[in-house]
Motif scaffolding. Structure first.
Motif, PDB file in Angstrom:
ATOM      1  N   LEU A   1      -6.484  -9.185  56.889  1.00  0.00           N
ATOM      2  CA  LEU A   1      -5.232  -9.791  56.400  1.00  0.00           C
ATOM      3  C   LEU A   1      -4.510  -8.839  55.458  1.00  0.00           C
ATOM      4  O   LEU A   1      -3.288  -8.648  55.564  1.00  0.00           O
ATOM      5  CB  LEU A   1      -5.538 -11.115  55.693  1.00  0.00           C
ATOM      6  CG  LEU A   1      -6.087 -12.242  56.568  1.00  0.00           C
ATOM      7  CD1 LEU A   1      -6.465 -13.439  55.710  1.00  0.00           C
ATOM      8  CD2 LEU A   1      -5.082 -12.648  57.644  1.00  0.00           C
ATOM      9  N   TRP A   2      -5.257  -8.271  54.515  1.00  0.00           N
ATOM     10  CA  TRP A   2      -4.638  -7.307  53.603  1.00  0.00           C
ATOM     11  C   TRP A   2      -4.040  -6.136  54.375  1.00  0.00           C
ATOM     12  O   TRP A   2      -2.895  -5.742  54.126  1.00  0.00           O
ATOM     13  CB  TRP A   2      -5.647  -6.800  52.583  1.00  0.00           C
ATOM     14  CG  TRP A   2      -5.143  -5.613  51.826  1.00  0.00           C
ATOM     15  CD1 TRP A   2      -5.282  -4.289  52.153  1.00  0.00           C
ATOM     16  CD2 TRP A   2      -4.331  -5.631  50.645  1.00  0.00           C
ATOM     17  NE1 TRP A   2      -4.640  -3.487  51.242  1.00  0.00           N
ATOM     18  CE2 TRP A   2      -4.033  -4.293  50.307  1.00  0.00           C
ATOM     19  CE3 TRP A   2      -3.840  -6.658  49.840  1.00  0.00           C
ATOM     20  CZ2 TRP A   2      -3.271  -3.966  49.191  1.00  0.00           C
ATOM     21  CZ3 TRP A   2      -3.072  -6.318  48.731  1.00  0.00           C
ATOM     22  CH2 TRP A   2      -2.797  -4.981  48.421  1.00  0.00           C
ATOM     23  N   SER A   3      -4.796  -5.565  55.300  1.00  0.00           N
ATOM     24  CA  SER A   3      -4.367  -4.357  55.999  1.00  0.00           C
ATOM     25  C   SER A   3      -3.131  -4.606  56.847  1.00  0.00           C
ATOM     26  O   SER A   3      -2.217  -3.779  56.883  1.00  0.00           O
ATOM     27  CB  SER A   3      -5.506  -3.818  56.867  1.00  0.00           C
ATOM     28  OG  SER A   3      -6.599  -3.423  56.070  1.00  0.00           O
ATOM     29  N   ALA A   4      -3.100  -5.736  57.544  1.00  0.00           N
ATOM     30  CA  ALA A   4      -1.931  -6.044  58.380  1.00  0.00           C
ATOM     31  C   ALA A   4      -0.694  -6.254  57.516  1.00  0.00           C
ATOM     32  O   ALA A   4       0.404  -5.778  57.851  1.00  0.00           O
ATOM     33  CB  ALA A   4      -2.205  -7.286  59.222  1.00  0.00           C
ATOM     34  N   ALA A   5      -0.855  -6.957  56.396  1.00  0.00           N
ATOM     35  CA  ALA A   5       0.279  -7.154  55.493  1.00  0.00           C
ATOM     36  C   ALA A   5       0.729  -5.829  54.901  1.00  0.00           C
ATOM     37  O   ALA A   5       1.936  -5.576  54.737  1.00  0.00           O
ATOM     38  CB  ALA A   5      -0.104  -8.139  54.385  1.00  0.00           C
ATOM     39  N   LEU A   6      -0.225  -4.966  54.570  1.00  0.00           N
ATOM     40  CA  LEU A   6       0.100  -3.639  54.038  1.00  0.00           C
ATOM     41  C   LEU A   6       0.891  -2.823  55.053  1.00  0.00           C
ATOM     42  O   LEU A   6       1.910  -2.199  54.710  1.00  0.00           O
ATOM     43  CB  LEU A   6      -1.187  -2.917  53.663  1.00  0.00           C
ATOM     44  CG  LEU A   6      -1.039  -1.469  53.174  1.00  0.00           C
ATOM     45  CD1 LEU A   6      -0.328  -1.423  51.831  1.00  0.00           C
ATOM     46  CD2 LEU A   6      -2.409  -0.794  53.078  1.00  0.00           C
ATOM     47  N   LEU A   7       0.432  -2.805  56.302  1.00  0.00           N
ATOM     48  CA  LEU A   7       1.151  -2.069  57.342  1.00  0.00           C
ATOM     49  C   LEU A   7       2.566  -2.610  57.494  1.00  0.00           C
ATOM     50  O   LEU A   7       3.529  -1.839  57.631  1.00  0.00           O
ATOM     51  CB  LEU A   7       0.392  -2.167  58.660  1.00  0.00           C
ATOM     52  CG  LEU A   7       1.013  -1.453  59.855  1.00  0.00           C
ATOM     53  CD1 LEU A   7       1.145   0.049  59.606  1.00  0.00           C
ATOM     54  CD2 LEU A   7       0.194  -1.709  61.124  1.00  0.00           C
ATOM     55  N   ASN A   8       2.700  -3.927  57.446  1.00  0.00           N
ATOM     56  CA  ASN A   8       4.034  -4.518  57.557  1.00  0.00           C
ATOM     57  C   ASN A   8       4.922  -4.105  56.389  1.00  0.00           C
ATOM     58  O   ASN A   8       6.104  -3.788  56.569  1.00  0.00           O
ATOM     59  CB  ASN A   8       3.925  -6.038  57.616  1.00  0.00           C
ATOM     60  CG  ASN A   8       5.221  -6.686  58.034  1.00  0.00           C
ATOM     61  OD1 ASN A   8       5.687  -6.482  59.154  1.00  0.00           O
ATOM     62  ND2 ASN A   8       5.821  -7.459  57.147  1.00  0.00           N
ATOM     63  N   ARG A   9       4.356  -4.080  55.184  1.00  0.00           N
ATOM     64  CA  ARG A   9       5.133  -3.680  54.010  1.00  0.00           C
ATOM     65  C   ARG A   9       5.573  -2.215  54.123  1.00  0.00           C
ATOM     66  O   ARG A   9       6.709  -1.868  53.772  1.00  0.00           O
ATOM     67  CB  ARG A   9       4.303  -3.884  52.739  1.00  0.00           C
ATOM     68  CG  ARG A   9       4.069  -5.343  52.339  1.00  0.00           C
ATOM     69  CD  ARG A   9       5.318  -5.994  51.763  1.00  0.00           C
ATOM     70  NE  ARG A   9       5.905  -5.215  50.689  1.00  0.00           N
ATOM     71  CZ  ARG A   9       5.499  -5.243  49.415  1.00  0.00           C
ATOM     72  NH1 ARG A   9       4.492  -6.039  49.051  1.00  0.00           N
ATOM     73  NH2 ARG A   9       6.099  -4.510  48.501  1.00  0.00           N
ATOM     74  N   MET A  10       4.686  -1.330  54.585  1.00  0.00           N
ATOM     75  CA  MET A  10       5.052   0.078  54.736  1.00  0.00           C
ATOM     76  C   MET A  10       6.137   0.245  55.793  1.00  0.00           C
ATOM     77  O   MET A  10       7.110   0.991  55.590  1.00  0.00           O
ATOM     78  CB  MET A  10       3.818   0.903  55.094  1.00  0.00           C
ATOM     79  CG  MET A  10       2.828   1.038  53.958  1.00  0.00           C
ATOM     80  SD  MET A  10       1.519   2.266  54.283  1.00  0.00           S
ATOM     81  CE  MET A  10       0.554   1.417  55.515  1.00  0.00           C
ATOM     82  N   LEU A  11       5.975  -0.437  56.932  1.00  0.00           N
ATOM     83  CA  LEU A  11       6.997  -0.352  57.983  1.00  0.00           C
ATOM     84  C   LEU A  11       8.333  -0.903  57.498  1.00  0.00           C
ATOM     85  O   LEU A  11       9.388  -0.342  57.796  1.00  0.00           O
ATOM     86  CB  LEU A  11       6.529  -1.121  59.225  1.00  0.00           C
ATOM     87  CG  LEU A  11       5.493  -0.419  60.099  1.00  0.00           C
ATOM     88  CD1 LEU A  11       4.897  -1.398  61.104  1.00  0.00           C
ATOM     89  CD2 LEU A  11       6.101   0.776  60.821  1.00  0.00           C
TER      90      LEU A  11
END
Length: 320
Positions: free
Chosen positions: A234-244
């Motif tokens: 969950l953290w990683s997917a949200a992080l990737l979304n924030r970076m994108l």
């Protein structure tokens, strides 16, 4: 005149995770799995998290080592498949798989900690025994292609950088339904230490009609260890979304997580029961302190978490 019911308080976003854990543990189907440990499992689940204003799905009912998960995500984005760069940063989450392969192949029943120390100290040893095969990052930034030569045989062509392609498509064709990063390469699954669990990411731009465009991320995860894996996922997917979102000039929208085989391991009973006895609190947020030139240029120092005061960690063994 009848009185109106008092609206119930909005549940903490983490409660849906705890509800899923409770559902699996109390009514999941008990199954024999690849590891031989056994699981309780349900088929199909969904969680939704609003990422507006820096919000992140960072669990508070136990400590989640978000820096470890972030280092792993940055490692994925390099396309690297060897554990040595992670080992040198103190990240342990992939160590068990190459260790098990080494012990099986050589008969040397070396302790895991000693194996990891050798990976760190001996680059040649790491080159031979630390590789995981063409796992996540390789597929994300260097998906293999093949070209037919004049003699009719095929040779390897240039790799496809799916992440870079998604950045460009979000910038120039936000309404597309093809903003996808795929990890499940059928031709190479058997070469991977572990086939991708969080396999398909799809991105969706909403709010164009209002002028406030938001980037949503949908993650389909074919197999999910809810107790140990999902907090990181969950953290990683949200992080990737924030970076994108930062790279493409968008606001972060929702993370929609969908699981296929969603399970808890039978030997995690103490973790599950302890965590279900706890109450989530607080609303941690993520600050990205700079905008790098590309999505591949972020550093661990670029990420700061605010207002994170979790309950203590709960340890449990990883099933290999």
């Amino acid at each position: 005149m009848a009185t109106q019911p008092i609206p119930s308080a909005v549940p903490h976003p983490e409660q849906q995770y705890l509800d899923l854990m409770h559902q699996i543990w109390t009514s999941g189907s008990e199954r024999v799995d690849r590891t031989g440990i056994g699981t309780r499992s349900v088929a199909g689940a969904m969680l939704r998290f609003d990422l507006a204003d820096g919000a992140m799905p960072l669990l508070t009912t136990k400590r989640v080592y978000w820096k470890t998960a972030t280092r792993e995500m940055l490692w994925f984005l390099t396309g690297e498949t060897n554990i040595r760069p992670l080992v040198l940063q103190g990240v342990k989450i992939w160590n068990e798989w190459p260790h098990a392969r080494y012990v099986k192949a050589t008969g040397d029943d070396i302790a895991l900690d000693d194996f990891v120390e050798r990976i760190a100290d001996d680059e040649a040893f790491a080159q031979k025994w630390g590789d995981l095969g063409p796992v996540y990052g390789k597929q994300w930034v260097d998906w293999p292609t093949y070209q037919r030569r004049e003699d009719g045989l095929f040779e390897k062509g240039p790799g496809i950088n799916q992440v870079a392609d998604v950045v460009e498509s979000l910038k120039h064709n936000p309404g597309s339904r093809r903003h996808i990063i795929e990890g499940w390469n059928v031709a190479e699954v058997d070469q991977m230490a572990l086939p991708p669990c969080h396999k398909t990411y799809q991105f969706h731009v909403a709010g164009q009609e209002t002028g406030k465009r938001r980037l949503n991320c949908m993650l389909y995860q074919r197999s999910c260890d809810v107790a140990l894996g999902l907090p990181f996922n969950l953290w990683s997917a949200a992080l990737l979304n924030r970076m994108l979102a930062q790279q493409t000039g968008l606001e972060a929208g929702e993370l929609i997580w969908m699981g296929g085989d969603v399970h808890l391991y039978l030997n995690h009973a103490h973790l599950i029961e302890e965590q279900l006895s706890r109450t989530p609190s607080g609303n941690p947020t993520l600050e990205i302190t700079r905008k790098p030139e590309t999505i591949f240029d972020y550093k661990i120092e670029d990420f700061v978490v605010h207002d994170y005061a979790p309950l203590p960690p709960i340890k449990a063994p990883v099933a290999v």
